[in-house]
Design a protein around this motif. Structure first.
Motif, PDB file in Angstrom:
ATOM      1  N   LEU A  63       0.840  -1.137  -0.192  1.00 10.02           N
ATOM      2  CA  LEU A  63      -0.025  -0.058   0.044  1.00 10.02           C
ATOM      3  C   LEU A  63       0.679   1.203   0.288  1.00 10.02           C
ATOM      4  CD1 LEU A  63      -2.780  -1.057   2.693  1.00 10.02           C
ATOM      5  CD2 LEU A  63      -2.930  -1.137  -0.036  1.00 10.02           C
ATOM      6  N   ASP A  64       1.857   1.260   0.563  1.00 10.16           N
ATOM      7  CA  ASP A  64       2.599   2.317   0.767  1.00 10.16           C
ATOM      8  C   ASP A  64       3.530   2.598  -0.323  1.00 10.16           C
ATOM      9  OD1 ASP A  64       2.170   2.946   3.398  1.00 10.16           O
ATOM     10  OD2 ASP A  64       3.953   1.752   4.181  1.00 10.16           O
ATOM     11  N   TYR A  65       4.021   1.558  -1.060  1.00 14.07           N
ATOM     12  CA  TYR A  65       4.638   1.592  -2.313  1.00 14.07           C
ATOM     13  C   TYR A  65       3.571   2.293  -3.392  1.00 14.07           C
ATOM     14  CZ  TYR A  65       7.244   0.221  -6.738  1.00 14.07           C
ATOM     15  OH  TYR A  65       8.121   0.272  -7.675  1.00 14.07           O
ATOM     16  N   ASP A  66       2.181   1.800  -3.321  1.00 11.25           N
ATOM     17  CA  ASP A  66       1.212   2.424  -4.416  1.00 11.25           C
ATOM     18  C   ASP A  66       0.881   3.827  -4.193  1.00 11.25           C
ATOM     19  OD1 ASP A  66       0.998  -0.066  -5.573  1.00 11.25           O
ATOM     20  OD2 ASP A  66      -0.912  -0.498  -4.488  1.00 11.25           O
ATOM     21  N   THR A  67       1.304   4.088  -2.822  1.00 10.03           N
ATOM     22  CA  THR A  67       0.822   5.610  -2.496  1.00 10.03           C
ATOM     23  C   THR A  67       2.007   6.545  -2.962  1.00 10.03           C
ATOM     24  OG1 THR A  67      -0.483   5.023  -0.835  1.00 10.03           O
ATOM     25  CG2 THR A  67       0.430   7.338  -0.538  1.00 10.03           C
ATOM     26  N   GLN A  68       3.233   6.106  -2.818  1.00 13.67           N
ATOM     27  CA  GLN A  68       4.212   6.821  -3.206  1.00 13.67           C
ATOM     28  C   GLN A  68       4.768   6.742  -4.833  1.00 13.67           C
ATOM     29  OE1 GLN A  68       7.448   4.945  -0.836  1.00 13.67           O
ATOM     30  NE2 GLN A  68       6.381   5.460   1.129  1.00 13.67           N
ATOM     31  N   ARG A  69       4.244   5.558  -5.491  1.00 14.08           N
ATOM     32  CA  ARG A  69       4.829   5.537  -7.004  1.00 14.08           C
ATOM     33  C   ARG A  69       3.620   5.854  -7.839  1.00 14.08           C
ATOM     34  NH1 ARG A  69       9.941   3.163  -7.075  1.00 14.08           N
ATOM     35  NH2 ARG A  69      10.854   3.565  -4.999  1.00 14.08           N
ATOM     36  N   PHE A  70       2.395   5.902  -7.163  1.00 13.81           N
ATOM     37  CA  PHE A  70       1.186   6.150  -8.045  1.00 13.81           C
ATOM     38  C   PHE A  70       0.928   4.620  -8.885  1.00 13.81           C
ATOM     39  CE2 PHE A  70       2.728  10.319  -7.213  1.00 13.81           C
ATOM     40  CZ  PHE A  70       1.725  10.817  -6.639  1.00 13.81           C
ATOM     41  N   THR A  71       1.288   3.586  -8.162  1.00 13.43           N
ATOM     42  CA  THR A  71       0.937   2.316  -8.802  1.00 13.43           C
ATOM     43  C   THR A  71      -0.148   1.399  -8.302  1.00 13.43           C
ATOM     44  OG1 THR A  71       2.465   1.381  -7.234  1.00 13.43           O
ATOM     45  CG2 THR A  71       3.513   1.879  -9.460  1.00 13.43           C
ATOM     46  N   ASP A  72      -0.450   0.529  -8.970  1.00 12.35           N
ATOM     47  CA  ASP A  72      -1.504  -0.351  -8.198  1.00 12.35           C
ATOM     48  C   ASP A  72      -1.465  -1.852  -8.043  1.00 12.35           C
ATOM     49  OD1 ASP A  72      -4.405  -0.530  -7.703  1.00 12.35           O
ATOM     50  OD2 ASP A  72      -5.297  -0.484  -9.716  1.00 12.35           O
ATOM     51  N   LEU A  73      -0.126  -1.903  -7.123  1.00  6.17           N
ATOM     52  CA  LEU A  73      -0.046  -3.428  -7.052  1.00  6.17           C
ATOM     53  C   LEU A  73      -1.071  -4.126  -6.094  1.00  6.17           C
ATOM     54  CD1 LEU A  73       3.778  -3.031  -6.168  1.00  6.17           C
ATOM     55  CD2 LEU A  73       2.783  -3.561  -8.109  1.00  6.17           C
ATOM     56  N   ALA A  74      -1.930  -3.357  -5.301  1.00 13.95           N
ATOM     57  CA  ALA A  74      -2.904  -3.722  -4.550  1.00 13.95           C
ATOM     58  C   ALA A  74      -3.899  -4.459  -5.363  1.00 13.95           C
ATOM     59  CB  ALA A  74      -3.526  -3.186  -3.385  1.00 13.95           C
ATOM     60  N   HIS A  75      -4.247  -3.846  -6.529  1.00 17.33           N
ATOM     61  CA  HIS A  75      -5.327  -4.353  -7.254  1.00 17.33           C
ATOM     62  C   HIS A  75      -4.880  -5.537  -8.222  1.00 17.33           C
ATOM     63  CE1 HIS A  75      -8.167  -3.124 -11.059  1.00 17.33           C
ATOM     64  NE2 HIS A  75      -8.637  -4.398 -10.283  1.00 17.33           N
ATOM     65  N   THR A  76      -3.612  -5.476  -8.395  1.00 16.87           N
ATOM     66  CA  THR A  76      -2.830  -6.585  -9.120  1.00 16.87           C
ATOM     67  C   THR A  76      -2.929  -8.004  -8.226  1.00 16.87           C
ATOM     68  OG1 THR A  76      -1.572  -5.148 -10.352  1.00 16.87           O
ATOM     69  CG2 THR A  76      -0.815  -7.499 -10.080  1.00 16.87           C
ATOM     70  N   LEU A  77      -2.788  -7.796  -6.792  1.00 14.68           N
ATOM     71  CA  LEU A  77      -2.951  -8.783  -5.904  1.00 14.68           C
ATOM     72  C   LEU A  77      -4.139  -9.294  -6.100  1.00 14.68           C
ATOM     73  CD1 LEU A  77      -0.948  -7.987  -2.807  1.00 14.68           C
ATOM     74  CD2 LEU A  77      -0.390  -9.967  -4.101  1.00 14.68           C
ATOM     75  N   ASP A  78      -5.228  -8.507  -5.795  1.00 17.20           N
ATOM     76  CA  ASP A  78      -6.661  -8.904  -5.916  1.00 17.20           C
ATOM     77  C   ASP A  78      -6.952  -9.768  -7.443  1.00 17.20           C
ATOM     78  OD1 ASP A  78      -7.929  -8.206  -3.782  1.00 17.20           O
ATOM     79  OD2 ASP A  78      -7.988  -5.973  -4.307  1.00 17.20           O
ATOM     80  N   ALA A  79      -6.598  -9.136  -8.368  1.00 16.45           N
ATOM     81  CA  ALA A  79      -6.685 -10.206  -9.621  1.00 16.45           C
ATOM     82  C   ALA A  79      -5.932 -11.378  -9.813  1.00 16.45           C
ATOM     83  CB  ALA A  79      -6.317  -9.160 -10.650  1.00 16.45           C
ATOM     84  N   TYR A  80      -4.921 -11.242  -8.982  1.00 16.66           N
ATOM     85  CA  TYR A  80      -3.993 -12.455  -9.007  1.00 16.66           C
ATOM     86  C   TYR A  80      -4.724 -13.896  -8.202  1.00 16.66           C
ATOM     87  CZ  TYR A  80      -0.034 -15.550  -8.151  1.00 16.66           C
ATOM     88  OH  TYR A  80       0.794 -16.797  -8.083  1.00 16.66           O
ATOM     89  N   PHE A  81      -5.186 -13.292  -7.056  1.00 21.76           N
ATOM     90  CA  PHE A  81      -5.872 -14.363  -6.234  1.00 21.76           C
ATOM     91  C   PHE A  81      -7.144 -14.732  -6.715  1.00 21.76           C
ATOM     92  CE2 PHE A  81      -2.984 -12.536  -2.711  1.00 21.76           C
ATOM     93  CZ  PHE A  81      -2.513 -13.783  -2.680  1.00 21.76           C
ATOM     94  N   ALA A  82      -7.847 -13.690  -7.430  1.00 21.11           N
ATOM     95  CA  ALA A  82      -9.239 -13.843  -8.034  1.00 21.11           C
ATOM     96  C   ALA A  82      -8.981 -14.977  -9.294  1.00 21.11           C
ATOM     97  CB  ALA A  82      -9.854 -12.621  -8.489  1.00 21.11           C
ATOM     98  N   ALA A  83      -7.812 -14.892  -9.930  1.00 15.52           N
ATOM     99  CA  ALA A  83      -7.534 -15.645 -10.995  1.00 15.52           C
ATOM    100  C   ALA A  83      -6.980 -17.021 -10.707  1.00 15.52           C
ATOM    101  CB  ALA A  83      -6.543 -15.117 -12.097  1.00 15.52           C
ATOM    102  N   SER A  84      -6.981 -17.342  -9.305  1.00 13.46           N
ATOM    103  CA  SER A  84      -6.371 -18.511  -8.712  1.00 13.46           C
ATOM    104  C   SER A  84      -5.116 -18.868  -8.930  1.00 13.46           C
ATOM    105  CB  SER A  84      -7.119 -19.618  -9.438  1.00 13.46           C
ATOM    106  OG  SER A  84      -8.574 -19.963  -9.176  1.00 13.46           O
ATOM    107  N   GLY A  85      -4.307 -17.727  -8.931  1.00 10.75           N
ATOM    108  CA  GLY A  85      -2.784 -17.554  -9.054  1.00 10.75           C
ATOM    109  C   GLY A  85      -2.184 -17.752 -10.513  1.00 10.75           C
TER     110      GLY A  85
END
Length: 659
Positions: free
Chosen positions: A560-582
């Motif tokens: 979350l800190d990385y997303d805030t500082q770099r304006f990225t969306d790694l948390a959303h990528t994690l959500d999609a990764y788990f939703a896609a069964s890895g």
């Protein structure tokens, strides 16, 4: 810089100059008076007055530290002198004289207990003004000495004659009244688990003895008891030599043996008084006893080793360790090794394992083992006393960190630097709670443990908090659990968290360790230890006080800190990764990006969360944290929209508003 600031700066620095020169308090007051005469403004006077008050507080701390240092120096000097006493009468007189000077009391005297008839006789006195004290024999049912012998602990009263909690007797009260005594302190003279008498300190004014004075008196009594025991042993040896003078050869053998024991004992005590560590004492003992030596604490941790420790049967070793401490003497093992108790005042300080080149052939060899363990016990006691004296200021610093500093972080960091505390390295926090029994022994152990590990200690609400260098909270929790539960003889519950670095994060991991302790209690698992990595999301379910935001930050805070500082969306990528069964490919499809982009993002996530984040247990924690974060964000959006709709300027509720 303004002219006013430049004019006031020398007066403010003058406080530091006075402190550096160790000037008396009146010089600080003269500084204030000079500033008032010079017409200093009210605002600047307030600042200067504050600086002077702080300077006086620091001056007072210096004075108390010097007093403690003087007391410890005097105690070491007393111990060195007592080892040279040979006659018991002279020794008792010397002990009384040094007790009077060390505690600054009007009178000091020593009573020795007679186990045959249960009486106590005053053998030596210093500062007495009548002839009634020395030679006084009292029954065991009266006076402070009764409580000391029964409880094996120090007792004191600010005004003896009017104290109704004491069992009075006419013979004692007559002496107290004749001497004009008011305040009395009594501490036990004990050695090898037995109380041989009582050391008294008395004042002719009402006086409330401080804890440090009582502790200093107890330390002197322990040293005096060892010296009295040594003197008695030497007297006994001389009697035996005189009785065996008819047999010249045997007499010479006995005398030589005693001289050797005395020399070894003196060398060992000398090492202790010179401040040498346990390893140096064990090295001297290995030479004297011609073998390998290993010293362990009550929890089994190796404290010192000279040579390769023998490999003994653990079952036999555990049984003989108990027998040695129960009997207070060395016990032989089946393989020729010996195990000896290291104890003081009935307290188990550890054990010494000796593997000699030749088995002990005479009682003197076994007695040498006891003398060696006495020196080791004295070294451990002095180390503990040093830890207690030096640890108070460091404990206060940890209390401030845990409560939240009331001063700027720059000042807190400066204070940490002055105390030689480096929290930039990795540290862990361990919170332990003894389950039953007295907590005083656990607190003393914690002070020694923190000193030994170069950490910090705090005690609050029946729990002991330790801030220790290291990067493995689980290993630290297990080590403390094993050692403290073994020492106390009953279970302890331990919660640990970390690692972390920096002053500002100590409070956070302390809360995490507390949550683990609370979770163990709620689960009915007292007497165990755990860390956040072991408890996981159970902390959220089991503790009403657990902060969900702290939990989210502890699990995916780096992302979350990385997303805030770099304006990225790694948390959303994690959500999609788990939703896609890895599956990175399916996740890329739902994110509308190339699979290589997802792979690069997953590599970055691995750098932030560590290489084990995809393992089942850790993945479950991450998914829960993501879901909690998403829910929290959704609730915030709904709450913000509701506030906007309810605002007076909002038109969302009018018929003409747009949807």
């Amino acid at each position: 810089m303004t002219a006013t600031t430049q004019q006031n700066r020398p007066d403010a620095l003058a406080v530091l100059e006075l402190l550096a020169r160790r000037e008396p308090p009146r010089r600080f007051e003269e500084l204030l008076q000079r500033a008032r005469r010079n017409g200093t403004s009210v605002k600047d006077m307030e600042k200067l007055d504050r600086a002077v008050r702080l300077g006086l507080d620091i001056h007072d701390l210096f004075g108390r530290a010097q007093q403690r240092e003087a007391g410890l120096t005097a105690l070491v000097d007393n111990a060195r002198q007592l080892t040279h006493s040979r006659d018991q009468g002279d020794l008792l007189k010397e002990v009384a004289r040094r007790a009077q000077r060390l505690l600054h009391v009007d009178m000091a005297y020593i009573g020795l207990h007679d186990a045959n008839d249960g009486t106590m006789t005053i053998r030596a006195s210093e500062g007495d003004t009548t002839a009634l004290n020395v030679g006084l024999t009292v029954r065991r049912s009266a006076g402070l000495g009764t409580a000391v012998l029964a409880e094996r602990a120090p007792f004191w009263t600010p005004d003896y004659l009017v104290d109704e909690h004491i069992q009075h007797s006419e013979e004692i009260d007559d002496v107290v009244e004749a001497e004009g005594i008011r305040a009395i302190m009594a501490v036990p003279l004990q050695c090898c688990g037995s109380v041989m008498g009582t050391l008294y300190g008395a004042d002719r004014e009402v006086r409330h003895f401080r804890p440090d004075e009582i502790s200093l008196m107890c330390s002197l009594a322990d040293l005096a008891a060892v010296a009295i025991e040594q003197t008695a042993e030497l007297a006994k040896a001389r009697t035996e030599v005189r009785e065996l003078e008819r047999d010249t050869s045997q007499a010479r053998t006995v005398l030589t043996t005693e001289q050797q024991l005395e020399a070894v004992h003196s060398r060992l005590i000398g090492l202790v008084l010179d401040g040498r560590d346990l390893h140096a004492i064990a090295e001297e003992a290995a030479v004297a006893m011609r073998g390998t030596v290993a010293v362990r604490d009550p929890g089994g941790r190796l404290l010192a080793a000279i040579g390769e420790p023998p490999r003994c049967d653990e079952v036999e070793l555990a049984k003989c360790r108990l027998d040695a401490h129960a009997g207070g003497e060395p016990v032989p093992l089946s393989d020729g090794a010996w195990i000896a108790p290291v104890a003081a005042g009935g307290e188990n300080l550890g054990t010494m394992l000796l593997a000699p080149e030749e088995p002990p052939a005479a009682p003197s060899d076994v007695r040498l083992l006891s003398l060696v363990t006495q020196a080791m016990a004295l070294a451990l006691l002095l180390e503990r006393s040093t830890a207690l004296a030096a640890g108070q200021v460091r404990d206060e610093f940890l209390d401030e960190l845990l409560a939240g500093p009331r001063r700027p972080w720059r000042q807190v960091e400066e204070r940490a630097r002055r105390l030689s505390i480096n929290l930039d390295d990795s540290h862990v926090v361990v919170v332990t709670r003894p389950e039953g029994g007295s907590r005083g022994r656990a607190v003393v152990w914690a002070s020694s443990y923190a000193h030994r590990k170069q950490g910090l200690k705090s005690v609050h609400d029946g729990c002991i908090t330790l801030l220790l260098p290291g990067d493995d909270a689980n290993a630290a929790a297990r080590a403390i659990y094993d050692e403290l539960s073994s020492l106390l003889g009953h279970p302890v519950t331990v919660g640990a968290a970390g690692p972390t670095s920096g002053l500002d994060t100590v409070r956070q991991i302390h809360r995490e360790a507390q949550y683990c302790l609370q979770a163990l209690t709620d689960l009915g698992s007292t007497g165990c230890f755990a860390t956040p990595q072991q408890m996981g999301f159970l902390g959220v379910l089991l503790s009403d006080t657990f902060d969900v935001e702290d939990y989210i930050h502890s699990v995916i805070g780096a992302v979350l800190d990385y997303d805030t500082q770099r304006f990225t969306d790694l948390a959303h990528t994690l959500d999609a990764y788990f939703a896609a069964s890895g599956s990175p490919r399916h996740a890329a499809r739902s994110l509308h990006v190339h699979p290589n982009t997802v792979s690069r993002r997953l590599d970055r996530i691995t750098e932030l969360l560590g290489p084990n984040w995809q393992k089942p247990d850790r993945a479950l924690e991450i998914q829960l944290a993501l879901r909690l974060n998403h829910t929290r964000r959704t609730l915030r959006d709904h709450r913000s929209a509701a506030r906007q709709a309810d605002s007076p300027g909002s038109t969302s509720g009018s018929p003409n508003s747009r949807s």
